[in-house]
Structure formats: structure tokens, C-alpha cells
Design a protein around this motif. Structure first.
Motif, PDB file in Angstrom:
ATOM      1  N   PRO A   1       0.822  -1.227   0.000  1.00  0.00           N
ATOM      2  CA  PRO A   1       0.000   0.000   0.000  1.00  0.00           C
ATOM      3  C   PRO A   1       0.853   1.274   0.000  1.00  0.00           C
ATOM      4  O   PRO A   1       0.511   2.250  -0.682  1.00  0.00           O
ATOM      5  N   LEU A   2       1.971   1.250   0.741  1.00  0.00           N
ATOM      6  CA  LEU A   2       2.863   2.420   0.768  1.00  0.00           C
ATOM      7  C   LEU A   2       3.488   2.649  -0.603  1.00  0.00           C
ATOM      8  O   LEU A   2       3.620   3.804  -1.052  1.00  0.00           O
ATOM      9  N   LEU A   3       3.864   1.581  -1.283  1.00  0.00           N
ATOM     10  CA  LEU A   3       4.440   1.706  -2.626  1.00  0.00           C
ATOM     11  C   LEU A   3       3.440   2.384  -3.569  1.00  0.00           C
ATOM     12  O   LEU A   3       3.822   3.243  -4.381  1.00  0.00           O
ATOM     13  N   LEU A   4       2.175   1.998  -3.464  1.00  0.00           N
ATOM     14  CA  LEU A   4       1.143   2.595  -4.318  1.00  0.00           C
ATOM     15  C   LEU A   4       0.970   4.087  -4.021  1.00  0.00           C
ATOM     16  O   LEU A   4       0.871   4.912  -4.942  1.00  0.00           O
ATOM     17  N   ILE A   5       0.950   4.454  -2.740  1.00  0.00           N
ATOM     18  CA  ILE A   5       0.787   5.862  -2.344  1.00  0.00           C
ATOM     19  C   ILE A   5       1.943   6.699  -2.881  1.00  0.00           C
ATOM     20  O   ILE A   5       1.745   7.790  -3.432  1.00  0.00           O
ATOM     21  N   ILE A   6       3.177   6.197  -2.739  1.00  0.00           N
ATOM     22  CA  ILE A   6       4.349   6.931  -3.218  1.00  0.00           C
ATOM     23  C   ILE A   6       4.295   7.081  -4.737  1.00  0.00           C
ATOM     24  O   ILE A   6       4.574   8.163  -5.284  1.00  0.00           O
ATOM     25  N   ALA A   7       3.917   6.018  -5.433  1.00  0.00           N
ATOM     26  CA  ALA A   7       3.837   6.046  -6.901  1.00  0.00           C
ATOM     27  C   ALA A   7       2.832   7.099  -7.367  1.00  0.00           C
ATOM     28  O   ALA A   7       3.105   7.881  -8.300  1.00  0.00           O
ATOM     29  N   ILE A   8       1.673   7.146  -6.696  1.00  0.00           N
ATOM     30  CA  ILE A   8       0.640   8.133  -7.062  1.00  0.00           C
ATOM     31  C   ILE A   8       1.136   9.548  -6.794  1.00  0.00           C
ATOM     32  O   ILE A   8       0.956  10.463  -7.618  1.00  0.00           O
ATOM     33  N   ALA A   9       1.817   9.748  -5.651  1.00  0.00           N
ATOM     34  CA  ALA A   9       2.333  11.075  -5.288  1.00  0.00           C
ATOM     35  C   ALA A   9       3.357  11.563  -6.312  1.00  0.00           C
ATOM     36  O   ALA A   9       3.343  12.738  -6.702  1.00  0.00           O
TER      37      ALA A   9
END
Length: 468
Positions: A298-306
């Protein structure tokens, strides 16, 4: 006298181990069958368990003698002793299981055996660690000393003396030096122990002065004297150790091989050259990186979106690095810079307040979150979880000419974190110091060392004040 004391201490250690094992037997019996904490069937009589406990204790002590668990450990680290303890008990429990099978003692509780094994390893490790701490404190106060005579009062001998003075907990005291060039050395080293005679007076000195060990710190040109010196020491019952005049080029733990019937010093003995160690490390890397990716997904997805919402360009930044055996690979990071050409990213350092960084990138670099995609590098076999940090080819070519032993780091897989990084050597810090830490890690690798580095990395946090 010291030899007699050491023999006596060896016997005490063996007896203490045996008694500890029997006490653990009582604890394991109580936990399994009497405490009510663990469901159990109707147990066999305690006497039958006690007999096998005595057998196990005898096996463990016998194996301990065979794999040098009871040899003197004044100069060794406790980590080495703890590994020996585990080895002794893992072998002993397999021997015990074999005997149980052979004698058809199939009703001995396996849960009890597991508690018994774990308890034996833990309790013996704890009491030995406490004893080691106690002995260190006694030695610092001047008790339980051993006395050393150094042959050679030149740079080599004085350097060893200075290093030894920094470790009073080892309990060694230098009586003095023997050297054939008294006049040259006495005036040069006024703050050191005195030169009490020449090399030819060694036999007389050993007869008149209580000496436990002789350290030969003579230059290479004096090697013809070594045979006679060792013969005199052995005749007097004194241990002899040699500091090679070329020790600066040797690893911290030199390894001796036998080749064509001749003993050879292996200049770079690497534990990870052994297949069993490589397999263990690789298996751990795969398991750890898979677990980490699942947890932080989930953290990887948040960083990618940011990254995608705040700047143009790809989410993942790929950069060529030099890895195992100088092979090149593409290392993955979350992009933290504005889109740059390959030349700039491959040949320029980032600097404080670097204008090329994005706002999200600044946060990612400070918190080391930009490194998370490297768990995929670990899965692909390019990297390990723990190892020396990989560098760009441009800087590798530069550093290998400027930094001694720089290329040694490429004997193993590079890592996401390492011994240098867990000691604060990250970002804009000394390359020389990092290489010293990397080489220490390479020469002293153990699985427990990897766990220690990961733990230190987590405990100290991921904030890097030197990351620009």
C-alpha cells in the motif's frame, strides 16, 4: 600455572554446562507436564526422562570438547562462542533423536524435547555471557592477568602494544620488549614498556620472569631467527604468536589453506564463498524481500501516485550500478529528481538544496523511502538485503584508483543496507570509512551479523541527514 588454571576452568565450564542442562530438564518437564500451560498426555515416569537428560548432557559436553567449545576464549568475541553453543546443541539433539529411535523410545514428548533444546541453548548462552562480562570486569581491575613478552621494539611491536593497551578487559599485561637494537629504540619510544634484553636472552628471560605468551613482532629480515625462538618458547611451555610484518595487507581474520603440501595464507577469505552460506543468505533475501513487498505494498502505491501527480516523468528511476563480480545491473529507485539526461544522473553527485529535486523527492530521499523498489532488485538476484551499497560505474572507475581496497566490495552482492550505513555512514560521508566497514562485513559475515545490521537499520530509523 596459567595452563593448569585454564585446564581447571575448562573442566568447570564443562561441569557447569552439564548441570545447566539438567536444570533445564527439570524446567522443561515442569512446563510440559505440571504447569498446566501446555496440554499433555499422561507422561512417562520422570526417571525415564531423567536418564535421557543425563545422556544428552554427556553427548553435549563430549561434542563441546570436540568442536573447541571449551578452549580458552579470552581473545574471542562472545558471538563466536554463541555460534559454537548452537552448533553443539543442534548436533546433540540430532544424536539424541537417533538414539531415541534406535532404542524405540518413541513415547518421549516431542514438545518437551523442543522446550529442552531451546532452553539448553538459551540458558547456557545467558550464563556464559554473564561469566564473560564478570571476567572482563575483573580483568579491568587487574585480576586474572596473563603476561606477555614482545620480541621486537620497532614500529610493529610498539603498535601492537598500543592496541593492546586500549583493551584492558582482555587482561593482558606486557612485561617488556626484547630487541637487538636497544640504543635505537629506547630514546624513540620513551612512553612505552622498557627493552629488558636482546633476542638472544629470550631463554634466560623465560626462566626468570613469569611469561604466558611471547609475541614475535620482528621484521621480515629476521625470519631466520623464528625457528630458534619458537623452539625456545615451546621448550619453556610458553605460547608463541607471530605478527606478520605485512599484516596491513591481510584480512582481519587470515585463513590458512593447504596447497601442494604447503600452508598458504589466503589473503581474502570470504565466508560467502562457501555454498552453504550463499544458499542461506540467498534464501533469507528472497523470503525477507517478498515479505517486505507484501507488507509495504500500500505504501508503494501511495508513493507512486504522489510522484505521478506532482511531476512529469516515470515513477521508477533506473540507474546502472556495479554489483557482484563487477557485473553491471539496473538499480531501481522511486524518482526523486526532475527528468534529467543519463549523463547528469550517472556522473554528478546530489548536493544540499539540490534544485533538481522534486518536493516529493526531497521527502523520499530524507526518509530513504526512495530505496524501497530495491526489494525487487533483491528478488531478481541483483542485490541482497544486506551488503555494501552499489555505486555508479563512473565513480567506481574513479574510486578504485583513489581508495585502497575499494574493489573488494564487489566480491559479494551489494545491499539495500549495510554495516557502513547502519553505523551512520550514508550519503555525503567518507568513502574510505565506508570501505573499511564494507570489508569488515565481507570478512566477518554471519547470518546473525545480517540480522544485527537489519535491526540497527530499523532501530536507528530511516531519516538520513546526509541524503541530498
Amino acid at each position: 600455572m596459567i595452563r593448569k588454571n585454564e585446564k581447571f576452568l575448562t573442566q568447570i565450564y564443562a561441569l557447569a554446562d552439564f548441570i545447566t542442562i539438567q536444570l533445564v530438564f527439570l524446567l522443561a518437564w515442569w512446563l510440559k507436564f505440571k504447569s498446566g500451560f501446555i496440554p499433555h498426555e499422561v507422561p512417562l515416569p520422570i526417571g525415564e526422562y531423567a536418564i535421557w537428560s543425563l545422556v544428552y548432557g554427556a553427548i553435549a559436553v563430549g561434542i563441546g570438547f570436540n568442536i573447541t567449545l571449551y578452549s580458552p576464549k579470552r581473545k574471542k568475541k562472545f558471538a563466536e562462542e554463541s555460534i559454537r553453543i548452537f552448533q553443539v546443541h543442534i548436533i546433540s539433539i540430532f544424536v539424541l533423536l537417533s538414539l531415541l529411535f534406535f532404542f524405540k523410545a518413541v513415547h518421549i514428548s516431542r514438545t518437551y524435547l523442543a522446550i529442552y533444546f531451546i532452553g539448553s541453548v538459551c540458558f547456557i548462552s545467558i550464563y556464559r555471557y554473564l561469566v564473560k562480562l564478570g571476567l572482563k570486569r575483573l580483568r579491568k581491575k587487574g585480576y586474572n592477568k596473563q603476561f606477555i613478552l614482545i620480541l621486537g621494539a620497532g614500529t610493529l611491536g610498539r603498535r601492537f602494544y598500543a592496541n593492546l593497551k586500549q583493551h584492558p578487559e582482555l587482561g593482558f599485561e606486557v612485561i617488556g620488549f626484547l630487541d637487538d637494537y636497544t640504543d635505537q629504540h629506547e630514546n624513540k619510544y620513551k612512553n612505552y614498556k622498557p627493552i629488558i634484553g636482546t633476542i638472544d636472552e629470550l631463554e634466560e628471560t623465560l626462566q626468570n620472569v613469569m611469561i604466558d605468551e611471547v609475541i614475535i613482532a620482528l621484521p621480515l629480515e629476521a625470519h631466520l631467527k623464528f625457528g630458534k625462538i619458537i623452539s625456545i618458547c615451546e621448550k619453556s611451555g610458553v605460547r608463541t604468536m607471530i605478527i606478520p610484518d605485512f599484516f596491513d595487507i591481510l584480512p582481519s581474520k587470515p585463513h590458512f589453506d593447504n596447497f601442494a603440501g604447503m600452508p598458504l595464507i589466503n589473503v581474502r577469505d570470504i565466508p560467502l564463498d562457501e555454498m552453504s552460506n550463499r544458499t542461506l543468505k540467498r534464501g533469507f533475501d528472497i523470503l525477507f524481500s517478498l515479505t517486505a513487498i507484501l507488507i509495504i505494498f500500500p505504501l508503494l502505491l501511495i508513493i507512486a501516485i504522489a510522484i505521478k501527480l506532482t511531476s512529469d516523468g516515470p515513477i521508477i528511476f533506473k540507474q546502472e550500478r556495479v554489483g557482484l563480480n563487477r557485473r553491471r545491473f539496473m538499480m531501481y529507485k522511486f524518482r526523486s529528481m526532475k527528468n534529467l539526461g543519463d549523463k547528469a544522473s550517472n556522473t554528478e553527485w546530489t548536493v544540499e538544496n539540490d534544485p533538481r529535486r522534486t518536493k516529493v523527492g526531497t521527502f523520499l530521499r530524507k526518509t530513504s523511502l526512495d530505496e524501497l523498489p530495491q526489494f525487487f532488485n533483491v528478488l531478481f538476484g541483483h542485490m541482497s538485503v544486506v551488503g555494501p551499497r552499489p555505486e555508479r560505474p563512473y565513480f567506481v572507475e574513479q574510486f578504485k584508483e583513489e581508495v585502497p581496497k575499494y574493489m573488494v566490495k564487489h566480491h559479494i552482492r551489494p545491499g539495500i543496507t549495510g554495516w557502513a550505513q547502519s553505523n551512520g555512514l550514508r550519503g555525503d560521508t567518507s568513502i574510505e570509512e565506508r570501505i573499511k566497514h564494507d570489508i569488515f562485513y565481507i570478512e566477518n559475515w554471519t547470518f546473525l551479523f545480517d540480522i544485527k545490521i537489519i535491526w540497527r537499520t530499523v532501530v536507528k530509523g530511516f531519516i538520513n541527514k546526509n541524503a541530498y
